[in-house]
Scaffold this active site. Structure first.
Site, short mmCIF file in Angstrom:
data_model
loop_
_atom_site.label_atom_id
_atom_site.label_comp_id
_atom_site.label_asym_id
_atom_site.label_seq_id
_atom_site.Cartn_x
_atom_site.Cartn_y
_atom_site.Cartn_z
N GLN A 93 -16.49 14.53 -9.97
CA GLN A 93 -17.18 15.10 -8.82
C GLN A 93 -16.25 15.91 -7.91
O GLN A 93 -15.03 15.83 -8.03
CB GLN A 93 -17.84 13.98 -8.01
CG GLN A 93 -18.98 13.31 -8.74
CD GLN A 93 -19.76 12.36 -7.86
OE1 GLN A 93 -19.58 11.16 -7.94
NE2 GLN A 93 -20.62 12.89 -7.02
N HIS A 94 -16.87 16.69 -7.05
CA HIS A 94 -16.24 17.34 -5.88
C HIS A 94 -15.37 18.55 -6.18
O HIS A 94 -15.07 19.31 -5.27
CB HIS A 94 -15.37 16.37 -5.08
CG HIS A 94 -15.98 15.05 -4.78
ND1 HIS A 94 -17.25 14.92 -4.29
CD2 HIS A 94 -15.49 13.80 -4.90
CE1 HIS A 94 -17.52 13.64 -4.12
NE2 HIS A 94 -16.47 12.94 -4.49
N ASP A 115 -19.94 11.94 -12.38
CA ASP A 115 -19.52 10.82 -13.22
C ASP A 115 -20.02 9.47 -12.74
O ASP A 115 -20.40 8.61 -13.54
CB ASP A 115 -18.01 10.82 -13.39
CG ASP A 115 -17.22 10.88 -12.09
OD1 ASP A 115 -17.83 10.86 -11.01
OD2 ASP A 115 -15.98 10.98 -12.16
#
Length: 472
Positions: free
Chosen positions: A71-72, A234
Site C-alpha cells: 500500500q501507499h 495487501d
C-alpha cells in the site's frame, strides 16, 4: 476445473498462486524477488511478475486474475503513461516533514485541529507512509517531476494497468481497500477528496484511478482471455485470503507489523494511531502499522550470531520480562507511534541480563508489545475483537507463537504458513468470475491455537520505557 490466479506484488517479492476457482485448492505457484530499498523503478515489479508467473507455469489457462499489493507507494505517470520517477515505497520516511506540514495546514496552524480535520475528512492523519505525504514531498523537492505528473496511482493499480489489454490513463483503476490508504479518499463516504490531493501537490491536480466495486470486472489480461479483478491493498487481500470476518483481528508480522480488524463501521482516530482503511468486501479495516517487525528478529539473530531457530530457543529459555531487559525496537524509525527519526533503545542492561537468552527474549517481547499496543488502539475505537489471527514470516517462530497470547492478553490462532495476500487476490478473482454477491467459500486451513496467562508486567514495563523513547 476453472483456474484463477492471485498476484502479491509486495515490498520484497512477487508471488503468484494459481487456484481452483470452485474449491480454492492450490494448483501451482511461483515467486520472484523485488529490488531492495525504499525507492524502486516500477518496471522491476512487472519483470518480477513475468518471472513469478513463468515459475508458476504461466497464466494461459486461467480465467481470471487479480493483484494484491503493497500500500501507499507513489507511482507518478506522465501524459503518455510513462513513469516520471522511481516509485517511493510505503517505508520511505523522507516525507515525514511533509506529513507534519499537511496536518498543520489543514488546521490553520493548529496541529490538534489539523489532526481532527484530516480524520474527519478521510479517516486518517498523514504520516510519512501515505501517498499524500509523498506527493507533497515531490511537489517541494522535485517540482519539475510534479509538473510532469499527469496521473498518480498505487503499486497494485500500476501493475493491474500494465497487465491490462487497455493501457490508456483513463483506464487506471483501484479499489476501496487500497484507495483508503492514500489520504485523499474517504472510506466513510466512498469519495475522493480531490481538494486534499491538490493541497498535497501545491495546486496541481493529477488524474487518479477510478475506484471499482469489490467484485467488478475491470478489464482483460493482455494477450489472453482472462478477466481482471480490481485487486486491492495487501492488508485487505490478506484478510480476504483468511476469510476474516467482523470480530477478527489479523496480526501480520512481516516487513511491517500490521494489526487490522474487520468491522462494518468506519473509524476516524484523531490521534492517527489507527488508520480508517476499507477492506476488499465492503466492510472497513481499521489498521495500525509499524515499520519494525520481522526484521527485529533478523537483527537480534545477526547480533547474537545465531539462526532463527536458535533465537527462538534462547528466547523461550529466558524468564518472562527478561529480568527487566527491554528492547524498544525502533530500528528504522517508526510509523506508529509516529517517530520517523527515532532509533532503537535498550533498557535494563546489567551483568545479569547480558546474556544471549535475555537479548533474544527482549527482542521477541519488544516486537510483540508494539503489536499489542496496536490491538488495544483498535479496541479503543470501539471495534469488537473476538479472534486474533497471527500470520507473516515471523509467525512461524515458536517463541512468537508461545509468547504472543500472554502479551496480547488473548488466545492466538495461527494458520499454516501461506501466501495469504496472493490467496486473497485469487479469491477475489474467483468472485469476479462468478458474479455472485459474496466471495466464494473456500475451505480454510487448520488453525493452531495458543494460549498463556496475561503477561501484564511485561506490557507495563515496556510502556514505561517506551514513553521515554517516543519523545526522541
Amino acid at each position: 476445473m476453472t483456474l484463477v490466479a492471485g498476484i502479491d506484488t509486495s515490498t520484497q517479492a512477487c508471488k503468484v498462486v494459481v487456484r481452483d476457482a470452485g474449491s480454492g485448492k492450490l494448483v501451482r505457484s511461483g515467486r520472484a524477488p523485488h529490488p531492495q530499498g525504499t525507492e524502486v523503478a516500477p518496471q522491476a515489479w512487472e519483470e518480477a511478475f513475468r518471472e513469478a508467473a513463468a515459475a508458476a507455469g504461466g497464466l494461459d489457462d486461467v480465467a481470471a486474475v487479480a493483484v494484491g499489493g503493497q500500500q501507499h507507494g507513489m507511482v507518478c505517470l506522465d501524459e503518455r503513461g510513462e513513469v516520471v520517477r522511481d516509485a517511493l515505497l510505503w517505508n520511505d520516511v523522507r516525507s515525514a516533514p511533509a506529513a507534519a506540514e499537511l496536518i498543520r495546514e489543514l488546521g490553520d496552524g493548529d496541529e490538534a485541529a489539523g489532526r481532527r480535520a484530516w480524520a474527519d475528512a478521510v479517516g486518517l492523519v498523514p504520516v510519512a507512509s501515505f501517498t499524500a505525504s509523498k506527493l507533497r514531498w515531490l511537489a517541494d523537492a522535485e517540482p519539475a517531476n510534479a509538473d510532469r505528473t499527469a496521473a498518480v496511482c498505487l503499486p497494485h493499480d500500476w501493475l493491474t494497468w500494465r497487465l491490462s489489454a487497455d493501457r490508456d490513463l483513463r483506464t487506471l483503476v483501484t479499489d476501496r481497500g487500497d484507495a483508503s490508504g492514500t489520504a485523499y479518499w474517504s472510506a466513510r463516504t466512498g469519495e475522493y477528496r480531490l481538494d486534499l490531493l491538490e493541497r498535497a501537490m501545491r495546486g496541481r491536480r493529477p488524474a487518479v484511478p477510478r475506484v471499482a466495486g469489490p467484485a467488478e470486472r475491470v478489464g482483460a489480461l493482455a494477450g489472453g482471455s482472462a478477466v481482471l479483478g480490481p485487486g486491492t491493498g495487501d492488508n485487505a487481500a490478506a484478510a480476504l485470503g483468511l476469510a476474516a470476518r467482523p470480530g477478527d483481528v489479523v496480526v501480520s508480522i512481516g516487513t511491517s507489523g500490521v494489526v487490522s480488524a474487520v468491522t462494518p463501521t468506519a473509524v476516524a482516530d484523531v490521534t492517527g494511531t489507527v488508520a480508517g482503511f476499507a477492506d476488499a468486501t465492503g466492510n472497513h479495516l481499521p489498521l495500525v502499522a509499524t515499520l519494525n517487525a520481522a526484521r527485529v528478529l533478523d537483527a537480534a539473530a545477526a547480533l547474537l550470531g545465531v539462526d532463527h531457530e536458535t533465537l527462538s530457543e534462547l528466547a523461550l529459555s529466558a524468564p518472562s520480562g527478561a529480568d527487566g531487559l527491554v528492547l524498544v525496537p525502533y530500528l528504522e524509525g517508526e510509523r506508529t507511534p509516529n517517530v520517523p527519526h527515532a532509533t532503537g533503545s535498550v533498557h535494563g542492561l546489567t551483568l545479569r541480563t547480558s546474556t544471549p537468552a535475555h537479548w533474544a527474549r527482549a527482542a521477541v517481547e519488544g516486537l510483540l508489545c508494539g503489536l499489542a499496543d496496536g490491538i488495544e488502539a483498535v479496541v479503543a475505537q470501539g471495534v469488537t475483537v473476538e479472534r486474533v489471527l497471527l500470520i507473516g514470516g515471523a509467525a512461524r517462530s515458536p517463541a512468537v507463537q508461545q509468547l504472543a497470547p500472554g502479551i496480547f492478553g488473548r488466545p492466538v490462532l495461527v494458520p499454516p504458513p501461506g501466501e495469504y495476500v496472493a490467496d486473497g487476490a485469487a479469491r477475489q478473482a474467483a468472485w469476479v468470475l462468478s458474479g455472485a454477491e459474496a466471495a466464494p467459500e473456500w475451505s480454510q486451513p487448520g488453525l493452531a491455537e495458543f494460549d498463556a496467562p496475561a503477561a501484564t508486567a511485561v506490557r507495563e514495563r515496556y510502556a514505561e520505557v517506551r514513553g521515554r523513547t517516543d519523545g526522541q
